[in-house]
Design an enzyme around this catalytic site. Structure first.
Site, short mmCIF file in Angstrom:
data_model
loop_
_atom_site.label_atom_id
_atom_site.label_comp_id
_atom_site.label_asym_id
_atom_site.label_seq_id
_atom_site.Cartn_x
_atom_site.Cartn_y
_atom_site.Cartn_z
N GLU A 87 -1.36 -4.44 3.91
CA GLU A 87 -0.57 -5.73 3.60
C GLU A 87 0.77 -5.69 2.83
O GLU A 87 0.72 -4.60 2.07
CB GLU A 87 -1.43 -6.58 2.48
CG GLU A 87 -2.84 -6.88 3.06
CD GLU A 87 -3.63 -7.50 2.14
OE1 GLU A 87 -3.30 -8.43 1.30
OE2 GLU A 87 -5.04 -7.17 2.18
N CYS A 100 6.26 -6.71 -1.90
CA CYS A 100 5.20 -6.02 -2.61
C CYS A 100 4.56 -5.04 -1.50
O CYS A 100 4.02 -5.93 -0.34
CB CYS A 100 4.31 -6.69 -3.16
SG CYS A 100 3.00 -5.77 -3.98
N CYS A 107 -8.10 2.56 -0.98
CA CYS A 107 -7.78 3.20 -2.22
C CYS A 107 -9.13 3.67 -2.84
O CYS A 107 -10.34 3.43 -2.55
CB CYS A 107 -7.44 1.85 -3.40
SG CYS A 107 -6.75 2.78 -5.00
N CYS A 111 -11.13 0.71 -9.22
CA CYS A 111 -11.24 -0.49 -10.27
C CYS A 111 -12.12 -1.55 -9.90
O CYS A 111 -12.11 -1.83 -8.71
CB CYS A 111 -9.82 -1.01 -10.32
SG CYS A 111 -8.85 0.27 -10.82
N CYS A 114 -10.83 -5.03 -8.34
CA CYS A 114 -9.82 -4.97 -7.50
C CYS A 114 -10.28 -5.24 -5.99
O CYS A 114 -11.37 -4.20 -5.64
CB CYS A 114 -8.88 -3.76 -7.62
SG CYS A 114 -7.73 -3.65 -6.38
N CYS A 331 -3.45 -8.24 -3.64
CA CYS A 331 -3.73 -7.08 -2.79
C CYS A 331 -5.02 -6.95 -2.31
O CYS A 331 -6.05 -7.08 -3.21
CB CYS A 331 -2.98 -6.10 -3.32
SG CYS A 331 -3.63 -5.64 -4.94
N1 SAH Z 1 -2.80 1.42 -7.85
C1 SAH Z 1 -1.75 0.90 -8.55
C2 SAH Z 1 -0.92 -0.24 -7.93
C3 SAH Z 1 -1.82 -1.52 -6.94
S1 SAH Z 1 -2.57 -2.49 -7.95
C4 SAH Z 1 -1.98 0.22 -9.90
O1 SAH Z 1 -3.21 0.49 -10.37
O2 SAH Z 1 -1.15 -0.27 -10.69
C5 SAH Z 1 -1.34 -3.63 -8.43
C6 SAH Z 1 -1.79 -4.29 -9.84
O3 SAH Z 1 -2.67 -5.38 -9.60
C7 SAH Z 1 -2.45 -3.48 -10.78
O4 SAH Z 1 -1.95 -3.68 -12.12
C8 SAH Z 1 -3.96 -3.92 -10.60
O5 SAH Z 1 -4.67 -3.35 -11.69
C9 SAH Z 1 -3.72 -5.30 -10.44
N2 SAH Z 1 -4.96 -5.93 -9.84
C10 SAH Z 1 -5.63 -5.40 -8.89
N3 SAH Z 1 -6.61 -6.55 -8.62
C11 SAH Z 1 -6.49 -7.72 -9.26
C12 SAH Z 1 -6.87 -8.79 -9.50
N4 SAH Z 1 -7.97 -9.17 -8.85
N5 SAH Z 1 -6.31 -9.96 -10.49
C13 SAH Z 1 -5.34 -9.45 -11.03
N6 SAH Z 1 -4.67 -7.86 -10.75
C14 SAH Z 1 -5.07 -7.27 -10.23
#
Ligand code: SAH
Length: 339
Positions: A87, A100, A107, A111, A114, A331
């Site tokens: 995406e 973006c 991944c 997390c 996420c 994302c």
């Molecule tokens: N792996 C990298 C980049 C991808 S995620 C990272 O972790 O930074 C991009 C951002 O979106 C990160 O700050 C991540 O923690 C955040 N993110 C992921 N899922 C999210 C959600 N459901 N709500 C808000 N932010 C989220």
């Protein structure tokens, strides 16, 4: 698509073609953004045929495009040559269009909040595939007379977990004989791979580094982000300080606020104490609820209280505006929905 000009020259030498032809090919690929060798009319038809037989331009294509009725955010699903899909999201800001993009299909950072972590890592994207995400979008924008202003590596994937291809991508993207995008217009977001941050610092790119912090204490952070068990907050911040020392560039910390998890006054105080004296900026992101996950978003008041505490302690912070909520702009959500 993934080759440096020098590598193309080597390749052309082996084919018995002069070096300037390789530079022409580079221009066709990255400046004119050709999708097919047959478009490259300054190369002889014999050479084009030969290239077509022996090589491929594995350029992703836009499989699906959703435009937000709320704010014009565009969500793209790009199909890759092996059937995977990733995406991208184009966000309309006052200062211009920001894209973006994803750096991996899936991944493996896991997390807890996420959407991209749900299916684990499928594979790394190549530099060419990342360029393809940018070029396809640039084409799409051109059709309405628009331009790409900036780029963020904040889609699916952990860019520093795909280090070499992401570096190659950035070098090709910024090559003046190609697309020529200044890395000043690029942000790279990491979940906090401290060793990767140090490696990146050595490159001295003028990009903006964003670090996803999301918690000021190790217990909470390890619960939200398993990567914290490998690189705890102290070692992450030590790497961030080194990054600033080496590059002189201010770091941006991302902090996604999740109700009852990391959004209390004490969390704000601890965060302020942690970042005190660092040249940095905090981006507060009200959590984007994801179907597969059970975290929720705090109220506006809670978000504002958090912001005020940070500011009262001298930490510069902003709350990120939510964009494209009607097109699954967070994302991983479109990819997970089956496209
Ligand atoms: N792996 C990298 C980049 C991808 S995620 C990272 O972790 O930074 C991009 C951002 O979106 C990160 O700050 C991540 O923690 C955040 N993110 C992921 N899922 C999210 C959600 N459901 N709500 C808000 N932010 C989220």
């Amino acid at each position: 698509m993934s080759r440096y000009p020098g590598e193309l020259e080597e390749l052309f030498k082996a084919l018995g073609e002069p070096g300037y032809r390789a530079r022409q090919l580079f221009g066709w690929l990255h400046q004119k953004r050709a999708r097919d060798f047959m478009e490259m009319t300054s190369l002889s038809s014999g050479l084009r045929e030969r290239l077509r037989e022996e090589y491929s331009i594995s350029r992703p294509f836009v499989k699906k495009k959703l435009v937000s009725e709320l704010d014009g955010t565009v969500k793209y699903l790009y199909a890759l040559s092996d059937g995977e899909a990733v995406e991208g999201a184009l966000m309309r800001h006052r200062h211009g269009n920001s894209l973006c993009i994803s750096t991996q299909a899936g991944c493996r950072m896991g997390c807890a909040f996420c959407a991209s972590a749900t299916g684990g890592l499928k594979r790394n994207l190549t530099a060419g595939e990342m360029l393809g995400e940018v070029y396809e979008t640039a084409h799409d924008l051109l059709a309405s007379g628009e331009k790409l202003g900036s780029l963020v590596l904040m889609g699916t994937g952990e860019p520093l977990d795909n280090f070499d291809e992401v570096m190659r991508f950035m070098e090709l993207l910024s090559n003046p004989a190609g697309f020529g995008m200044s890395l000043r217009r690029l942000s790279l977001s990491t979940c906090g791979l401290a060793d990767g941050i140090r490696r990146l610092a050595e490159k001295r790119y003028p990009l903006t580094l964003s670090v996803s912090l999301h918690a000021p204490r190790d217990d909470t952070r390890s619960e939200l982000m398993p990567v914290n068990r490998r690189h705890d907050i102290a070692s992450l911040l030590a790497a961030c300080k080194d990054y600033f020392e080496i590059t002189g560039r201010r770091i941006s910390f991302e902090y996604a606020l999740m109700a009852g998890k990391n959004d209390g006054p004490q969390d704000a105080l601890d965060l302020a104490a942690l970042l005190k004296g660092m040249n940095c900026h905090v981006n507060l992101i009200p959590h984007n609820p994801v179907a597969e996950r059970d975290f929720t978003r705090p109220s506006q008041e809670t978000v504002q209280r958090f912001l005020r505490i940070l500011e009262s302690r001298g930490i510069t912070a902003t709350v990120r505006r939510e964009l494209g909520s009607d097109v699954l702009a967070a994302c991983g959500q479109l990819r997970n929905s089956g496209g």
